[in-house]
Write a protein that holds these residues in place. Structure first.
Motif, PDB file in Angstrom:
ATOM      1  N   ASP A  60       0.815  -1.212   0.000  1.00  0.00           N
ATOM      2  CA  ASP A  60       0.000   0.000   0.000  1.00  0.00           C
ATOM      3  C   ASP A  60       0.851   1.265   0.000  1.00  0.00           C
ATOM      4  OD1 ASP A  60      -2.502  -1.290  -0.006  1.00  0.00           O
ATOM      5  OD2 ASP A  60      -2.302  -1.722   2.126  1.00  0.00           O
ATOM      6  N   THR A  61       2.124   1.125  -0.345  1.00  0.00           N
ATOM      7  CA  THR A  61       2.981   2.298  -0.423  1.00  0.00           C
ATOM      8  C   THR A  61       2.648   3.104  -1.669  1.00  0.00           C
ATOM      9  OG1 THR A  61       5.281   3.016  -0.211  1.00  0.00           O
ATOM     10  CG2 THR A  61       4.837   1.268  -1.791  1.00  0.00           C
ATOM     11  N   ASP A  62       3.122   4.335  -1.708  1.00  0.00           N
ATOM     12  CA  ASP A  62       2.973   5.153  -2.907  1.00  0.00           C
ATOM     13  C   ASP A  62       4.363   5.614  -3.331  1.00  0.00           C
ATOM     14  OD1 ASP A  62       3.751   7.420  -1.428  1.00  0.00           O
ATOM     15  OD2 ASP A  62       1.692   8.030  -1.038  1.00  0.00           O
ATOM     16  N   PRO A  63       4.498   6.252  -4.488  1.00  0.00           N
ATOM     17  CA  PRO A  63       5.838   6.625  -4.963  1.00  0.00           C
ATOM     18  C   PRO A  63       6.609   7.515  -3.993  1.00  0.00           C
ATOM     19  CG  PRO A  63       4.273   6.740  -6.771  1.00  0.00           C
ATOM     20  CD  PRO A  63       3.466   6.490  -5.533  1.00  0.00           C
ATOM     21  N   VAL A  64       5.918   8.388  -3.254  1.00  0.00           N
ATOM     22  CA  VAL A  64       6.611   9.268  -2.309  1.00  0.00           C
ATOM     23  C   VAL A  64       7.165   8.453  -1.140  1.00  0.00           C
ATOM     24  CG1 VAL A  64       6.372  11.258  -0.779  1.00  0.00           C
ATOM     25  CG2 VAL A  64       5.165  11.221  -2.970  1.00  0.00           C
ATOM     26  N   GLN A  65       6.351   7.569  -0.579  1.00  0.00           N
ATOM     27  CA  GLN A  65       6.814   6.731   0.526  1.00  0.00           C
ATOM     28  C   GLN A  65       7.979   5.847   0.086  1.00  0.00           C
ATOM     29  OE1 GLN A  65       3.470   4.587   2.231  1.00  0.00           O
ATOM     30  NE2 GLN A  65       2.124   6.332   1.889  1.00  0.00           N
ATOM     31  N   ALA A  77       4.679   1.048  -7.493  1.00  0.00           N
ATOM     32  CA  ALA A  77       5.763   1.397  -6.573  1.00  0.00           C
ATOM     33  C   ALA A  77       6.259   0.140  -5.865  1.00  0.00           C
ATOM     34  CB  ALA A  77       5.283   2.434  -5.557  1.00  0.00           C
ATOM     35  N   TYR A  78       5.320  -0.721  -5.466  1.00  0.00           N
ATOM     36  CA  TYR A  78       5.712  -1.991  -4.846  1.00  0.00           C
ATOM     37  C   TYR A  78       6.511  -2.842  -5.825  1.00  0.00           C
ATOM     38  CZ  TYR A  78       5.394  -6.655  -2.852  1.00  0.00           C
ATOM     39  OH  TYR A  78       5.715  -7.894  -2.362  1.00  0.00           O
ATOM     40  N   LEU A  79       6.034  -2.931  -7.057  1.00  0.00           N
ATOM     41  CA  LEU A  79       6.727  -3.759  -8.044  1.00  0.00           C
ATOM     42  C   LEU A  79       8.121  -3.215  -8.340  1.00  0.00           C
ATOM     43  CD1 LEU A  79       3.746  -4.460 -10.471  1.00  0.00           C
ATOM     44  CD2 LEU A  79       4.740  -6.016  -8.779  1.00  0.00           C
ATOM     45  N   ALA A  80       8.270  -1.885  -8.335  1.00  0.00           N
ATOM     46  CA  ALA A  80       9.594  -1.289  -8.532  1.00  0.00           C
ATOM     47  C   ALA A  80      10.521  -1.671  -7.382  1.00  0.00           C
ATOM     48  CB  ALA A  80       9.479   0.228  -8.645  1.00  0.00           C
ATOM     49  N   ALA A  81       9.983  -1.650  -6.157  1.00  0.00           N
ATOM     50  CA  ALA A  81      10.789  -2.046  -4.998  1.00  0.00           C
ATOM     51  C   ALA A  81      11.186  -3.512  -5.101  1.00  0.00           C
ATOM     52  CB  ALA A  81      10.003  -1.792  -3.712  1.00  0.00           C
ATOM     53  N   GLN A  91      -3.093  -7.950  -2.170  1.00  0.00           N
ATOM     54  CA  GLN A  91      -3.989  -7.183  -1.302  1.00  0.00           C
ATOM     55  C   GLN A  91      -3.844  -5.677  -1.514  1.00  0.00           C
ATOM     56  OE1 GLN A  91      -4.452  -8.697   2.870  1.00  0.00           O
ATOM     57  NE2 GLN A  91      -2.727 -10.008   2.327  1.00  0.00           N
ATOM     58  N   ALA A  92      -3.328  -5.266  -2.650  1.00  0.00           N
ATOM     59  CA  ALA A  92      -3.146  -3.836  -2.935  1.00  0.00           C
ATOM     60  C   ALA A  92      -4.490  -3.235  -3.333  1.00  0.00           C
ATOM     61  CB  ALA A  92      -2.108  -3.644  -4.034  1.00  0.00           C
ATOM     62  N   ILE A  93      -5.213  -2.687  -2.357  1.00  0.00           N
ATOM     63  CA  ILE A  93      -6.587  -2.227  -2.602  1.00  0.00           C
ATOM     64  C   ILE A  93      -6.772  -0.747  -2.295  1.00  0.00           C
ATOM     65  CG2 ILE A  93      -7.569  -4.501  -2.167  1.00  0.00           C
ATOM     66  CD1 ILE A  93      -8.329  -3.518   0.638  1.00  0.00           C
ATOM     67  N   TYR A  94      -5.686  -0.034  -1.981  1.00  0.00           N
ATOM     68  CA  TYR A  94      -5.845   1.354  -1.551  1.00  0.00           C
ATOM     69  C   TYR A  94      -5.400   2.362  -2.599  1.00  0.00           C
ATOM     70  CZ  TYR A  94      -7.149  -0.139   3.108  1.00  0.00           C
ATOM     71  OH  TYR A  94      -7.813  -0.689   4.166  1.00  0.00           O
ATOM     72  N   ALA A  95      -5.645   2.067  -3.863  1.00  0.00           N
ATOM     73  CA  ALA A  95      -5.309   3.034  -4.912  1.00  0.00           C
ATOM     74  C   ALA A  95      -6.066   4.338  -4.717  1.00  0.00           C
ATOM     75  CB  ALA A  95      -5.617   2.450  -6.288  1.00  0.00           C
ATOM     76  N   GLY A 133       4.853  -7.256   2.513  1.00  0.00           N
ATOM     77  CA  GLY A 133       3.597  -6.888   1.873  1.00  0.00           C
ATOM     78  C   GLY A 133       3.058  -8.015   1.025  1.00  0.00           C
ATOM     79  N   ASP A 134       1.896  -7.779   0.474  1.00  0.00           N
ATOM     80  CA  ASP A 134       1.245  -8.768  -0.387  1.00  0.00           C
ATOM     81  C   ASP A 134       0.613  -8.028  -1.558  1.00  0.00           C
ATOM     82  OD1 ASP A 134      -0.064 -10.826  -1.596  1.00  0.00           O
ATOM     83  OD2 ASP A 134      -1.552 -11.121  -0.013  1.00  0.00           O
ATOM     84  N   PRO A 135       1.207  -8.092  -2.742  1.00  0.00           N
ATOM     85  CA  PRO A 135       0.643  -7.348  -3.874  1.00  0.00           C
ATOM     86  C   PRO A 135      -0.781  -7.766  -4.212  1.00  0.00           C
ATOM     87  CG  PRO A 135       2.301  -8.929  -4.614  1.00  0.00           C
ATOM     88  CD  PRO A 135       2.387  -8.880  -3.121  1.00  0.00           C
TER      89      PRO A 135
END
Length: 472
Positions: free
Chosen positions: A382-387, A421-425, A409-413, A405-407
């Protein structure tokens, strides 16, 4: 991806580099976070130097409580030996107590950790950024008298209503008819704010089908309306509707008998400036639904051809309206906060990111990494690019990190979270440092089997170009 079992958890080089742990629902994220915390304390890292970032205030309190329980359990084991009832302690505590049983400093470290738990750096991301700004005010160039706006709802409503009175109130009724026809019910400032609030402080690119601004599109639509009025003066609208009805099949905009009444009402309303031109009276719609028989020829009507141009213009209006509204609300919201010396929760993130990216940012990152040499970040999907940028800078400065994390469960767009951002990490973490928690301890075997069957039947169940693997 390697599984994070107990043996690997005990030996994980948690103070070196960045590790990514993908943890499915019910797989024991909190259990593993508290286990790593206990390990770090026993290995000599004080609680005030371990950073844990979670998603909500409730999650921080739950984790703080779990860590306390683990610290107490291990201290009891070291001082009193195994519990009479083996079920009262977990194997991890027993293994760590055995490993550190000969170290006279271990009980002292645990007692110090328990005494300092109220000051432990277990925070939400916003609380962490607030702490950084408060403790490094000069390095982050934050105003010393800046206050945090705890409740943004009412100020945002006032700003939205001010913009609406200044801009939207002067817009023609024809625009709002087109917005309603396009599915956007933004008939007032509250509805508009509900649509745009998540994006007021986010870096997003607004893409619209027509690059022209709202005023240019409205001017074009007015010209088309005048042209349509001229054509309608020489062509009976009711007769046109009947002609179309005799040549189309009952599908799409012609699916029921009432379409004729709706189309006639809308066309007449469009000419008066109170309604949107109906899709049923466009050449494209009629051509797509002509009956498959020799006499079902395209009606020879200039109004139908003009209807295509009208519809294209109408369909470009919602995007242009939202783009202008977003830009206007952003400017007013920023000015409102600036005039009052207030920072929002997102401002906290931005200020820290700007400080880390700006002059002196590398030195600030080193100080933060020295202060908290290990960080564990929960709910990282649930991170964003700034975080992500903040934690990336800290990792570059030498901070060891465990990102959990668990991609799936990424539901907070809608709050600005960005799965990319998660995938980049994840891409930045070497494969040998990627782990998973694949066992579900919460759900019934039947529920787990059903989920595995549904998602396992698809090659790419989450429909992303960069695949999110589903591990049964």
């Amino acid at each position: 991806m390697r599984r994070l079992d107990l043996e690997r958890l005990l030996e994980l080089p948690v103070r070196e580099g960045v590790h990514l742990v993908e943890a499915s629902a019910g797989s024991g994220k909190t259990w593993n976070l508290s286990a790593l915390f206990l390990r770090l304390v026993l290995e000599g890292l004080p609680v005030e130097r371990i950073l844990v970032v979670t998603f909500t205030n409730a999650a921080t309190e739950e984790l703080r409580g779990r860590v306390r329980e683990r610290l107490r359990a291990c201290l009891r084991r070291l001082e009193s030996g195994p519990a009479k009832n083996d079920g009262e302690e977990d194997e991890l505590v027993a293994r760590l107590a055995a490993r550190h049983g000969g170290d006279p400093q271990a009980p002292l470290r645990l007692r110090a950790a328990l005494a300092g738990m109220d000051e432990a750096a277990i925070h939400t991301i916003h609380a962490f950024c607030r702490r950084v700004l408060q403790e490094h005010a000069f390095a982050t160039r934050v105003e010393l008298d800046a206050e945090i706006l705890e409740d943004e709802a009412e100020p945002l409503r006032r700003v939205a209503r001010d913009w609406w009175r200044a801009r939207a109130a002067e817009l023609p009724e024809r625009l709002f008819a087109a917005l309603a026809a396009g599915g956007g019910g933004w008939d007032g400032p509250d509805a508009l704010l509900a649509e745009l609030a998540p994006y007021l402080e986010r870096e997003i690119e607004v893409r619209v089908p027509d690059p022209r601004g709202l005023d240019a599109l409205l001017a074009e639509l007015e010209g088309l309306a005048r042209e349509a009025a001229g054509l309608a003066a020489g062509e009976d609208l009711e007769r046109l509707v009947e002609t179309v009805a005799g040549r189309v099949v009952r599908q799409g905009p012609f699916r029921d008998e009432a379409w004729k009444e709706r189309a006639l009402w809308a066309a007449e309303g469009f000419l008066e400036g109170t309604a949107a031109w109906p899709r049923a009276l466009t050449a494209a719609a009629v051509a797509a639904h002509l009956k498959k028989r020799p006499r079902a020829e395209m009606p020879d009507s200039p109004l139908l051809a003009l209807g295509d141009r009208i519809l294209a213009c109408q369909e470009a209006l919602p995007g242009a309206f939202l783009r202008e509204a977003l830009e206007g609300l952003r400017a007013r919201w920023a000015a409102w906060r600036r005039e009052r010396g207030l920072l929002t929760q997102h401002d906290l993130l931005e200020r820290v990111r700007e400080a880390l990216d700006g002059e002196g940012g590398a030195a600030l990152a080193r100080r933060l990494a020295e202060r908290w040499p290990v960080a564990m970040v929960d709910e990282f999907q649930d991170t964003d690019p700034v975080q992500y940028a903040v934690f990336e800078r800290l990792a570059q400065a030498g901070q060891a990190q465990v990102l959990i994390g668990d991609p799936k469960q990424a539901i907070y767009a809608f709050r600005g979270a960005d799965i990319h951002a998660y995938l980049a990490a994840r891409r930045a973490v070497p494969p040998e440092r990627r782990l998973s928690l694949p066992w579900n301890w919460r759900s019934s075997p039947a529920a787990v089997a059903a989920v595995n069957a549904i998602f396992g039947a698809h090659d790419n169940p989450f429909a992303l170009a960069e695949r999110i693997e589903f591990e049964p």
